[in-house]
Scaffold this motif. Structure first.
Motif, PDB file in Angstrom:
ATOM      1  N   ALA A  11      21.402  14.119  22.749  1.00 20.39           N
ATOM      2  CA  ALA A  11      22.866  14.059  22.747  1.00 20.39           C
ATOM      3  C   ALA A  11      23.445  15.125  21.821  1.00 20.39           C
ATOM      4  N   ASP A  12      22.819  15.332  20.671  1.00 22.10           N
ATOM      5  CA  ASP A  12      23.246  16.378  19.745  1.00 22.10           C
ATOM      6  C   ASP A  12      22.526  17.665  20.138  1.00 22.10           C
ATOM      7  N   ARG A  63      39.815  18.711  13.901  1.00 22.73           N
ATOM      8  CA  ARG A  63      41.244  18.752  14.191  1.00 22.73           C
ATOM      9  C   ARG A  63      42.081  18.928  12.933  1.00 22.73           C
ATOM     10  N   GLN A  64      41.684  18.288  11.839  1.00 22.10           N
ATOM     11  CA  GLN A  64      42.482  18.358  10.609  1.00 22.10           C
ATOM     12  C   GLN A  64      42.080  19.548   9.734  1.00 22.10           C
ATOM     13  N   THR A  65      40.787  19.704   9.484  1.00 23.03           N
ATOM     14  CA  THR A  65      40.357  20.719   8.519  1.00 23.03           C
ATOM     15  C   THR A  65      40.231  22.120   9.121  1.00 23.03           C
ATOM     16  N   GLY A  66      40.041  22.208  10.449  1.00 25.12           N
ATOM     17  CA  GLY A  66      39.831  23.501  11.080  1.00 25.12           C
ATOM     18  C   GLY A  66      38.434  24.062  10.917  1.00 25.12           C
ATOM     19  N   GLU A  67      37.584  23.350  10.160  1.00 25.62           N
ATOM     20  CA  GLU A  67      36.204  23.810   9.968  1.00 25.62           C
ATOM     21  C   GLU A  67      35.387  23.569  11.240  1.00 25.62           C
ATOM     22  N   ALA A  68      34.234  24.248  11.333  1.00 24.79           N
ATOM     23  CA  ALA A  68      33.354  24.050  12.479  1.00 24.79           C
ATOM     24  C   ALA A  68      32.852  22.614  12.524  1.00 24.79           C
ATOM     25  N   ALA A  69      32.727  22.087  13.730  1.00 17.40           N
ATOM     26  CA  ALA A  69      32.264  20.714  13.914  1.00 17.40           C
ATOM     27  C   ALA A  69      31.452  20.640  15.206  1.00 17.40           C
ATOM     28  N   TYR A  70      30.724  19.554  15.346  1.00 20.05           N
ATOM     29  CA  TYR A  70      29.970  19.337  16.579  1.00 20.05           C
ATOM     30  C   TYR A  70      30.300  17.951  17.123  1.00 20.05           C
ATOM     31  N   GLU A  71      30.628  17.901  18.416  1.00 16.94           N
ATOM     32  CA  GLU A  71      30.965  16.644  19.096  1.00 16.94           C
ATOM     33  C   GLU A  71      29.868  16.327  20.113  1.00 16.94           C
ATOM     34  N   PRO A  72      28.920  15.481  19.763  1.00 21.62           N
ATOM     35  CA  PRO A  72      27.831  15.175  20.702  1.00 21.62           C
ATOM     36  C   PRO A  72      28.319  14.641  22.040  1.00 21.62           C
ATOM     37  N   ASP A  73      29.423  13.873  22.028  1.00 24.23           N
ATOM     38  CA  ASP A  73      29.923  13.312  23.280  1.00 24.23           C
ATOM     39  C   ASP A  73      30.408  14.394  24.243  1.00 24.23           C
ATOM     40  N   TRP A  74      30.766  15.554  23.692  1.00 24.40           N
ATOM     41  CA  TRP A  74      31.256  16.629  24.550  1.00 24.40           C
ATOM     42  C   TRP A  74      30.126  17.468  25.135  1.00 24.40           C
ATOM     43  N   HIS A  75      28.931  17.281  24.626  1.00 22.43           N
ATOM     44  CA  HIS A  75      27.820  18.158  24.981  1.00 22.43           C
ATOM     45  C   HIS A  75      27.203  17.772  26.327  1.00 22.43           C
ATOM     46  N   HIS A  76      27.007  18.778  27.147  1.00 21.93           N
ATOM     47  CA  HIS A  76      26.317  18.583  28.425  1.00 21.93           C
ATOM     48  C   HIS A  76      24.821  18.424  28.170  1.00 21.93           C
ATOM     49  N   THR A  77      24.219  17.424  28.778  1.00 26.76           N
ATOM     50  CA  THR A  77      22.760  17.253  28.710  1.00 26.76           C
ATOM     51  C   THR A  77      22.163  17.500  30.085  1.00 26.76           C
ATOM     52  N   GLY A  78      20.912  17.905  30.092  1.00 25.48           N
ATOM     53  CA  GLY A  78      20.233  18.233  31.344  1.00 25.48           C
ATOM     54  C   GLY A  78      19.649  19.628  31.259  1.00 25.48           C
ATOM     55  N   ARG A  79      18.663  19.880  32.091  1.00 26.85           N
ATOM     56  CA  ARG A  79      17.906  21.134  32.020  1.00 26.85           C
ATOM     57  C   ARG A  79      18.827  22.337  32.191  1.00 26.85           C
ATOM     58  N   LEU A  80      18.578  23.353  31.339  1.00 33.78           N
ATOM     59  CA  LEU A  80      19.390  24.567  31.358  1.00 33.78           C
ATOM     60  C   LEU A  80      18.495  25.788  31.486  1.00 33.78           C
ATOM     61  N   THR A  81      18.986  26.790  32.235  1.00 37.47           N
ATOM     62  CA  THR A  81      18.254  28.037  32.442  1.00 37.47           C
ATOM     63  C   THR A  81      19.221  29.206  32.354  1.00 37.47           C
ATOM     64  N   VAL A  82      18.930  30.153  31.465  1.00 29.14           N
ATOM     65  CA  VAL A  82      19.704  31.392  31.377  1.00 29.14           C
ATOM     66  C   VAL A  82      18.707  32.542  31.308  1.00 29.14           C
ATOM     67  N   LEU A  83      18.689  33.367  32.360  1.00 28.11           N
ATOM     68  CA  LEU A  83      17.701  34.443  32.458  1.00 28.11           C
ATOM     69  C   LEU A  83      16.298  33.866  32.270  1.00 28.11           C
ATOM     70  N   ASP A  84      15.566  34.297  31.221  1.00 28.16           N
ATOM     71  CA  ASP A  84      14.200  33.813  31.024  1.00 28.16           C
ATOM     72  C   ASP A  84      14.125  32.691  29.990  1.00 28.16           C
ATOM     73  N   TRP A  85      15.250  32.111  29.616  1.00 22.60           N
ATOM     74  CA  TRP A  85      15.276  31.002  28.647  1.00 22.60           C
ATOM     75  C   TRP A  85      15.375  29.677  29.393  1.00 22.60           C
ATOM     76  N   HIS A 140      25.494  28.107  32.792  1.00 25.44           N
ATOM     77  CA  HIS A 140      24.564  27.422  31.896  1.00 25.44           C
ATOM     78  C   HIS A 140      24.747  27.874  30.454  1.00 25.44           C
ATOM     79  N   SER A 141      25.056  29.163  30.252  1.00 28.26           N
ATOM     80  CA  SER A 141      25.351  29.650  28.901  1.00 28.26           C
ATOM     81  C   SER A 141      26.537  28.894  28.320  1.00 28.26           C
ATOM     82  N   THR A 142      27.516  28.626  29.147  1.00 24.71           N
ATOM     83  CA  THR A 142      28.696  27.870  28.724  1.00 24.71           C
ATOM     84  C   THR A 142      28.333  26.434  28.388  1.00 24.71           C
ATOM     85  N   LEU A 143      27.495  25.825  29.208  1.00 26.02           N
ATOM     86  CA  LEU A 143      27.121  24.422  28.979  1.00 26.02           C
ATOM     87  C   LEU A 143      26.301  24.264  27.700  1.00 26.02           C
ATOM     88  N   VAL A 144      25.490  25.263  27.369  1.00 26.84           N
ATOM     89  CA  VAL A 144      24.753  25.202  26.101  1.00 26.84           C
ATOM     90  C   VAL A 144      25.718  25.000  24.940  1.00 26.84           C
TER      91      VAL A 144
END
Length: 530
Positions: A290-291, A261-283, A249-253
């Motif tokens: 989607a984002d 791909r071109q600039t090398g800067e940090a980016a966010y790809e909503p299509d790549w993001h897993h959605t659905g309930r997540l639980t890690v320890l007490d979180w 679940h930590s990985t899926l977060v």
């Protein structure tokens, strides 16, 4: 340069005086490149003796030396005098406000040689296009320069601490285009701030995303590297008892966090993001958008504020500044200070340096090889010169031979910081070779790289009367303290003299053997003590 003789060879058969008109066969050739017979240089004007500390400071010399060894990259007589003059607490308070401490002229001189460090990740990729433009070496050189010449010493120590906590390797690592920005925008920006801010900045930075393979982690093919290390190394630790489901679940977060791909800067790809309930320890999080960038931030802040993270950071700080096995009671207090200050590091350090455990921990830590190299440069008074890059490369090469070079640890857990890890013959011999090699920098008259004050200046302008007093004077200057009677006698025996033997200006101890004596004193456990 001709290989230098071993200590054993010197002790067994080295002459006490150079043969007239010649040199010993093992002496580096550079010593003989002179147009006239060599004689000891005239002693430089001795700097004024530091004024005695005011009685109100309340800081003893031993306390000041202990603080200087732990909270800086190496004690010097002037630094110890400065701490005594203002008092330990006032000195720590000033160091915890580094913005008020100006850059030194030496820092400015050297950092000006590395203009590429101001480049953005995108600019690096646009100019170089591949890892031929690796900025790792530039970053490591700047790292070394700041450790040696900055007066923001506690800040630089903490920059090193976080560099070994949130590991990005260099040079020629996967973050070749962004490691320099990681140092500036993550480590140095937040070194004395909130760990929560540091963690968010690190995990969302292109350098760590590349280092731990999150750039290709998607909901269809999640890569657990960053999600696992975030729990194991960066926050709660294995003691928290997380499960493989927590790692998953930590990985899926973190899916969706990537780089452009071109600039090398940090980016966010909503299509790549897993959605659905997540639980890690007490979180817990519904994670329906989607984002998921807001989910990432919520998760990281939770982990940074977790009691287990508090204890992990407190333990690592106590190991760095107090002892290899720090007292549990101290760790408890540091963790409480961390949580009470909402993960701010400065209050934790104030608690640590004011503790009885810190005060009683003198002589219990050992410098790692690169620390030893930096403290050697500091105590010898080495300053920038005409070929700083070449000198940095030499120091870093010698440090790497001893097993310790900044950003060079290949695993994500950082360099170990306990004496047992550096007690081997390889590390010890590497450090000894470094002392000798840097000592001979003072003799470079044909191709000087940096500015090394003549070693004669390590002695008082008026020569000590005996060899024993000579050793005492060098020990006071290099070790910022005395040697034991037995070690004092051993150094004199190395010179084929006794402590009572008279010292003359023509003696080898003041001439060609002086660099060897300097290196011998730097080889002692007293200098190796952090």
């Amino acid at each position: 340069m001709t290989p230098l003789p071993s200590r054993r060879a010197l002790l067994r058969g080295a002459p006490t005086q150079a043969p007239a008109g010649d040199r010993p066969p093992w002496m580096p050739e550079v010593i003989t490149r002179r147009t006239a017979p060599w004689s000891p240089p005239a002693p430089p004007v001795e700097p004024p003796t530091p004024p005695p500390p005011p009685p109100s400071s309340g800081t003893t010399r031993a306390q000041a030396l202990h603080l200087a060894r732990r909270a800086t990259w190496g004690a010097t007589p002037r630094l110890v005098a400065d701490i005594r003059a203002v008092g330990a607490q006032a000195w720590v308070d000033a160091q915890l406000d580094p913005a008020r401490i100006p850059l030194t002229a030496d820092e400015r001189t050297v950092l000006a040689e590395y203009p590429r460090l101001s480049m953005s990740v995108a600019a690096v990729r646009e100019r170089y296009g591949s890892d031929t433009g690796d900025l790792g070496t530039d970053s490591i050189h700047a790292y070394t320069a700041r450790a040696i010449w900055s007066e923001r010493q506690l800040f630089e120590v903490m920059a090193d601490f976080w560099t070994n906590h949130l590991v990005v390797t260099a040079p020629w690592g996967p973050a070749w285009d962004s490691v320099h920005r990681f140092q500036e925008d993550v480590v140095r920006r937040h070194a004395l701030g909130r760990y929560a801010d540091l963690l968010v900045a690190a995990v969302t930075h292109p350098a760590l995303l590349k280092q731990l393979d999150n750039t290709s982690s998607t909901r269809w093919s999640p890569n657990e590297n960053l999600g696992r290390e975030l729990l194991e190394l960066h926050t709660v630790g294995v003691e928290a008892g997380y499960t493989e489901a927590d790692v998953r679940h930590s990985t899926l977060v973190l899916t969706g966090l990537t780089t452009h791909r071109q600039t090398g800067e940090a980016a966010y790809e909503p299509d790549w993001h897993h959605t659905g309930r997540l639980t890690v320890l007490d979180w817990r999080h519904a994670n329906t958008a989607a984002d998921g960038s807001a989910v990432v931030r919520d998760y990281l802040l939770h982990l940074a504020r977790h009691p287990r993270t508090a204890r992990r950071i407190a333990t690592k700080l106590a190991v760095r500044f107090v002892g290899d096995s720090p007292p549990a009671a101290l760790v408890d207090r540091l963790a409480a200070a961390y949580l009470a200050a909402d993960t701010r590091i400065a209050p934790v350090l104030r608690t640590l340096f004011a503790s009885e455990e810190f005060a009683g921990a003198g002589g219990t830590k050992t410098k790692r090889p690169f620390e030893n190299a930096v403290s050697t440069a500091r105590v010898l008074g080495i300053r920038p010169g005409p070929a700083n890059r070449r000198w940095f490369d030499e120091v870093l090469w010698l440090s790497s031979l001893a097993g310790h070079k900044p950003m060079g640890w290949p695993a994500p857990n950082g360099y170990p910081d306990v004496a047992a890890a550096w007690a081997g013959a390889g590390a010890t011999l590497g450090v000894w070779n470094l002392h000798m090699q840097q000592g001979w920098q003072s003799t470079r008259t044909d191709d000087p790289w940096v500015t090394v004050p003549p070693f004669r200046g390590l002695l008082p302008a008026a020569l000590p009367a005996t060899h024993g007093e000579y050793v005492d004077a060098l020990a006071s200057r290099l070790l910022v303290g005395p040697l034991s009677t037995a070690k004092r006698a051993a150094v004199c025996a190395f010179l084929d003299r006794t402590p009572a033997s008279p010292l003359r200006a023509t003696d080898a101890a003041v001439g060609w053997r002086l660099p060897y004596v300097v290196a011998l004193l730097l080889d002692t456990p007293e200098f190796a003590t952090r």
